[in-house]
Design an enzyme around this catalytic site. Structure first.
Site, PDB file in Angstrom:
ATOM      1  N   PHE A 140       0.521  -0.985  -0.501  1.00  0.00           N
ATOM      2  CA  PHE A 140       0.437  -0.186  -0.477  1.00  0.00           C
ATOM      3  C   PHE A 140       0.883   1.477  -0.047  1.00  0.00           C
ATOM      4  CE2 PHE A 140      -2.478   3.304   2.426  1.00  0.00           C
ATOM      5  CZ  PHE A 140      -4.040   3.397   1.305  1.00  0.00           C
ATOM      6  N   ASP A 225       9.523   2.358   1.400  1.00  0.00           N
ATOM      7  CA  ASP A 225       7.589   2.786   2.040  1.00  0.00           C
ATOM      8  C   ASP A 225       7.873   2.662   3.122  1.00  0.00           C
ATOM      9  OD1 ASP A 225       5.436   4.066   3.182  1.00  0.00           O
ATOM     10  OD2 ASP A 225       4.872   3.403   0.994  1.00  0.00           O
ATOM     11  N   LYS A 254       2.822   9.427   8.138  1.00  0.00           N
ATOM     12  CA  LYS A 254       2.071   8.998   9.611  1.00  0.00           C
ATOM     13  C   LYS A 254       2.537   9.112  11.531  1.00  0.00           C
ATOM     14  CE  LYS A 254      -1.311   5.280   7.869  1.00  0.00           C
ATOM     15  NZ  LYS A 254      -0.696   4.455   6.626  1.00  0.00           N
TER      16      LYS A 254
HETATM   17  C1  LIG Z   1      -0.276   5.054   4.620  1.00  0.00           C
HETATM   18  C2  LIG Z   1       0.515   4.259   4.339  1.00  0.00           C
HETATM   19  C3  LIG Z   1       0.571   5.554   3.329  1.00  0.00           C
HETATM   20  C4  LIG Z   1      -0.123   7.130   2.123  1.00  0.00           C
HETATM   21  O1  LIG Z   1       0.004   7.504   3.906  1.00  0.00           O
HETATM   22  P1  LIG Z   1      -1.289   8.857   3.339  1.00  0.00           P
HETATM   23  O2  LIG Z   1      -0.598   9.804   4.395  1.00  0.00           O
HETATM   24  O3  LIG Z   1      -2.914   8.549   3.956  1.00  0.00           O
HETATM   25  O4  LIG Z   1      -1.059   9.585   1.903  1.00  0.00           O
HETATM   26  C5  LIG Z   1       2.013   5.348   1.958  1.00  0.00           C
HETATM   27  N1  LIG Z   1       2.177   4.022   2.572  1.00  0.00           N
HETATM   28  C6  LIG Z   1       1.999   3.715   3.717  1.00  0.00           C
HETATM   29  C7  LIG Z   1       3.249   2.416   4.024  1.00  0.00           C
HETATM   30  C8  LIG Z   1       1.218   4.021   4.650  1.00  0.00           C
HETATM   31  O5  LIG Z   1       1.148   2.854   5.801  1.00  0.00           O
END
Ligand SMILES: *Cc1c(COP(=O)(O)O)cnc(C)c1O
Length: 410
Positions: A140, A225, A254
């Site tokens: 994700f 990420d 986050k």
């Molecule tokens: C939550 C998340 C995102 C997206 O972040 P947003 O602030 O919701 O745009 C991207 N990558 C990972 C691994 C995430 O957990």
């Protein structure tokens, strides 16, 4: 305001892309929340791995209030002291030499993916077709069109086609598939060191090492990420620091803002050079309020004792969950890194994560799910041990309630 505003208001005036809980929290303190009716909850959701220092942490409150008294916003027509201080801290504490600030994880990833394409274009030439991005099933990366396209969950891009091209999805942790796929056409391999939304699944260290080697061999960039795994979540500032593999680009969001929206893309000077003047940007990126709070977050997390506490609390939660499971047999696996913990629902409770969340909430406990089969815990990194014990007691009651009701699917 609480008199007129209720959960029903959501269905009237909000775009229905979320299905929020029936309760509306109005106040938080540490790892506790209170709703409109004054009911108290233990918060193991932490705003989805965001509130890494809980609610109303004094250092974060002070940073926000002091900056609020100075200047709120300038745009990138000017730079500002909090952004520069934060960027300097992040470069001191990581592999990175330069930083780009955004407002969310998706935007940090959008910048990372665009930069990887641009870097290949700059170095291999416009005719090289070196633009393939390799990513993994279950991953994700956010909800913009590019990030849902790189992300490995079909449900998030279905209906939004046509999506950007040149993206290959491989099975996560499949070394042979990765070895076969990476080529001179690859500009980047993008991975979460731990799949968060995808079920709390850690990368095999050999898989990560192989990705690094293949990227080196084919002049591709390795992008981590760390939007969910970063900001101390796994017991080190970033998860790559435990893996012995250094990425070329790292994204953070986050927990970085501890509840104030901010995203960041970290990279080397050489790669950053491909984002020359005018090539990318955002109005709010590097906002002084956000950067002041994030600087306080990073300064607080830069503490070996706090990081050791993350690992110890992780063991405490996992062992208490295992003991609970001895009685209920609810989970077939309890896993994770640091305070990113997943509990896989056992066969007869498969698909019922939402019901577990509702039952827990009714007992005064906030949990998360990661897909329909996994309960996910992302509490504050400084949650008191007493709150952990109380949370497990409440979870025990919730599971008893569910056992009394029985699985829906039988
Ligand atoms: C939550 C998340 C995102 C997206 O972040 P947003 O602030 O919701 O745009 C991207 N990558 C990972 C691994 C995430 O957990």
């Amino acid at each position: 305001m609480s008199d007129q505003i209720s959960r029903a208001t959501f269905d009237q005036v909000m775009v229905p892309c979320y299905a929020p809980s029936d309760v509306i929290p109005v106040r938080g303190e540490g790892s506790r929340l209170w709703d409109q009716q004054g009911r108290e909850y233990i918060d193991l959701a932490g705003g989805i791995a965001v509130n890494c220092l809980g609610h109303r942490h004094p250092a974060l409150m002070r940073a926000l209030q002091e900056q609020a008294d100075r200047v709120w916003h300038l745009s990138n027509v000017f730079t500002n002291e909090p952004a520069l201080s934060l960027a300097r801290r992040l470069t001191e504490l990581t592999f990175a030499e330069q930083v780009f600030f955004a407002n969310s994880g998706a935007e940090a990833n959008e910048a990372a993916f665009k930069l990887a394409r641009k870097y290949a274009w700059d170095h291999a030439g416009p005719d090289s077709e070196k633009h393939e991005i390799i990513s993994f099933s279950g991953s994700f990366h956010g909800r913009t069109l590019f990030t849902v396209s790189v992300g490995g969950q079909l449900k998030y891009r279905q209906g939004f086609e046509p999506v950007p091209a040149g993206i290959t999805h491989l099975p996560y942790n499949d070394l042979a598939a990765l070895e076969q796929a990476v080529s001179d056409r690859t500009c980047a391999v993008v991975m979460e060191p731990i799949l968060g939304e995808g079920g709390v699944i850690a990368a095999n260290p050999n898989f990560v090492k192989l990705a690094r080697n293949l990227c080196d061999r084919h002049n591709a960039l390795l992008v981590f990420d760390e939007v969910q795994s970063g900001a101390g979540r796994t017991g080190s500032l970033y998860a790559y620091q435990e893996l012995g593999v250094t990425p070329d680009i790292l994204t953070s969001a986050k927990g970085l803002g501890g509840g104030f929206p901010i995203g960041a893309m970290l990279t080397t000077r050489k790669i950053a050079a491909s984002f020359g003047f005018g090539s990318h940007g955002t109005t709010y990126g590097g906002n002084p309020l956000a950067c002041a709070v994030a600087l306080a977050v990073i300064d607080t997390l830069d503490d070996p004792e706090l990081m050791a506490g993350v690992r110890r609390k992780s063991e405490l939660i996992c062992s208490e969950l295992a003991a609970l499971n001895q009685r209920h047999g609810f989970f077939s696996d309890i896993r994770g890194r640091g305070l990113l913990i997943g509990a896989q629902l056992a066969h007869h409770w498969k698909g019922e994560a939402r019901r577990v969340l509702d039952a827990a909430r009714n007992q005064g406990l906030m949990l998360l799910m990661a897909g329909p089969d996994v309960i996910r815990l992302t509490p504050s990194l400084i949650i008191p041990d007493a709150d952990i014990h109380e949370a497990i007691t409440r979870l025990d009651r919730a599971l008893n309630d569910l056992v009394a009701e029985g699985p829906a699917t039988s």
